[in-house]
Enzyme design. Structure first.
Site, PDB file in Angstrom:
ATOM      1  CE  LYS A  48      -4.785   1.207   0.471  1.00  0.00           C
ATOM      2  NZ  LYS A  48      -5.281   0.384   0.431  1.00  0.00           N
TER       3      LYS A  48
HETATM    4  N1  GLU Z   1      -7.235  -0.300  -3.703  1.00  0.00           N
HETATM    5  C1  GLU Z   1      -8.197  -1.539  -3.671  1.00  0.00           C
HETATM    6  C2  GLU Z   1      -7.934  -2.233  -2.291  1.00  0.00           C
HETATM    7  O1  GLU Z   1      -8.149  -1.298  -0.906  1.00  0.00           O
HETATM    8  C3  GLU Z   1      -7.677  -1.680  -5.220  1.00  0.00           C
HETATM    9  C4  GLU Z   1      -6.329  -2.278  -4.587  1.00  0.00           C
HETATM   10  C5  GLU Z   1      -5.236  -3.171  -5.810  1.00  0.00           C
HETATM   11  O2  GLU Z   1      -6.338  -3.069  -7.212  1.00  0.00           O
HETATM   12  O3  GLU Z   1      -4.556  -3.342  -6.167  1.00  0.00           O
HETATM   13  O4  GLU Z   1      -8.527  -3.221  -2.657  1.00  0.00           O
END
Ligand code: GLU
Length: 435
Positions: free
Chosen positions: A125
């Site tokens: 993240k």
């Molecule tokens: N931000 C989205 C999540 O928290 C998608 C993350 C992604 O597709 O890498 O699942």
């Protein structure tokens, strides 16, 4: 560069227009969930420690020249929590509440989420502590590109693949993809997902999280023998996830009777018309003022009489108090980490089934996996195939968690964490410990 702190109360997550949410620390919450899962699975202590601890934590300074000519400093992070099952995967958020603990917690959630839906990724993240509504488009582009440049050594199609999250969109992904492509001297579409169609994105990505939430909600209703067309729903958030969700739930016969965005909350007992709401929002920039609605204090949104509560905005909002007063008899977590430990305990004691974030909102990352696979293959799938595969992954994940939940006699949340940790542990142990 400080590692995620281990003291409750540090870096408290705050929400716009709201006071800090007590001493809720999302990092401590997720580590205790993983440790508990490890114990349930009988994993050895070394494996549990390896799974809990983030693999890489990068903190970067992000200087940005503002339109005024002045230079402003921002702080950004990219954290890879676990890459035993594949490259890191997870979004990038721009928000004033972002901090190392929050990003670390969200990276661990991504490891579990990717394992729950069984896609070949680890968890990561990123984020920048900034209120993007204060920036011009040019300032936002410069911030994005400088942040992308600073985390570029850590990301890549085989290393770690960012995606949109709170306040980041297809345009932000385009700038990241372009910055990395310029740096490497080659077009690198697989470095991010959630891109526009013209540069390697996919039609199915937008709305995929909401589709996954809808599939999980319908699957739970079916298991509980509750007809969809008798359900009233309250949704917190009318953004990338909340807005398509109102349409998808309405299409399945559910009645959305309450909704909130950052500007306020509304109650519409007879149910919201999703087209009329989209039109109102396009004109007013908020759900507030939707014709025929009553205004509700935002902190009372979840007390609106309804059957299903769906937090689809920020983390830490389902506190002990909110859980105690919640009118719904089912909750589905479209947001990441919306529930505090105390909130979860209250919901469990009230026998309110909760589909946890790592399952409910996994449609987004499954769609990201398909987009990445297409970029790596250089071959675009047909949209129907994309949708069919997304539905298949979500149904399989839901069925797996539901049957394990029955076997293990745990809440759906604890079951999902156990199921995710089980797959991560298998990969960790098979790969062994280097050197
Ligand atoms: N931000 C989205 C999540 O928290 C998608 C993350 C992604 O597709 O890498 O699942």
């Amino acid at each position: 560069m400080p590692p995620p702190s281990s003291k409750a109360g540090d870096n408290v997550v705050t929400r716009p227009n709201e006071a800090p949410s007590g001493d809720f620390n999302p990092w401590l919450r997720v580590t205790s969930l993983i440790e508990n899962a490890g114990k349930i699975l009988g994993l050895n202590e070394g494996t549990i420690k390896r799974i809990v601890t983030p693999e890489r934590v990068l903190e970067v300074a992000v200087p940005v020249r503002l339109d005024s000519g002045q230079v402003e400093m921002y702080t950004g992070w990219r954290i890879q929590h676990d890459t035993s099952r594949g490259p890191g995967k997870g979004g990038i958020r721009f928000h004033q509440s972002v901090n190392a603990d929050e990003i670390a917690a969200l990276s661990a959630d991504m490891s579990i989420k990717c394992a729950v839906v069984n896609i070949p990724y680890g968890g990561a993240k990123g984020g920048v502590k900034v209120d993007p509504s204060t920036l011009s488009r040019g300032e936002l582009e410069r911030l994005t590109r400088r942040y992308a440049f600073s985390i570029a050594p850590m990301i890549g199609p085989d290393r770690d693949i960012p995606a949109p999250d709170i306040n980041t969109d297809t345009q932000v992904m385009s700038w990241i993809m372009d910055t990395v492509s310029m740096l490497r001297g080659q077009n690198t579409p697989g470095v991010v997902t959630g891109k526009p169609l013209a540069i390697g994105g996919t039609l199915g990505h937008a709305g995929a999280t909401s589709l996954g939430v809808t599939i999980c909600t319908a699957a739970l209703l079916q298991r509980l023998g509750r007809p969809s067309n008798e359900q009233r729903v309250v949704v917190q958030g009318y953004g990338k996830v909340g807005a398509p969700l109102v349409k998808l739930l309405s299409d399945r016969g559910m009645k959305v009777v309450g909704i909130a965005d950052v500007k306020g909350a509304i109650h519409v007992p007879e149910g919201i018309n999703h087209l009329a709401l989209a039109k109102h929002f396009a004109e007013a920039g908020t759900v507030v003022g939707y014709p025929g609605s009553d205004i509700v204090p935002a902190d009372l949104l979840f007390t609106i009489p309804c059957d299903i509560a769906i937090p689809a905005a920020l983390g830490g909002v389902i506190t002990e108090k909110v859980a105690t007063e919640m009118a719904a008899s089912i909750m589905v977590e479209a947001a990441n980490g919306p529930t505090t430990g105390e909130g979860a305990a209250v919901l469990a004691s009230r026998n309110i089934p909760v589909i946890p974030d790592v399952l409910a909102n996994a449609g987004g990352v499954v769609a990201s996996y398909f987009e990445w696979a297409q970029d790596m293959q250089g071959f675009m799938w047909e949209t129907e195939l994309f949708q069919q595969r997304l539905e298949k992954f979500m149904h399989e994940a839901f069925n797996h968690i539901w049957s394990r939940h029955k076997e293990l006699d745990l809440t759906l949340r604890d079951t999902a964490i156990v199921a995710g940790v089980e797959r991560i542990a298998e990969a960790t142990e098979l790969r062994g410990l280097f050197p």
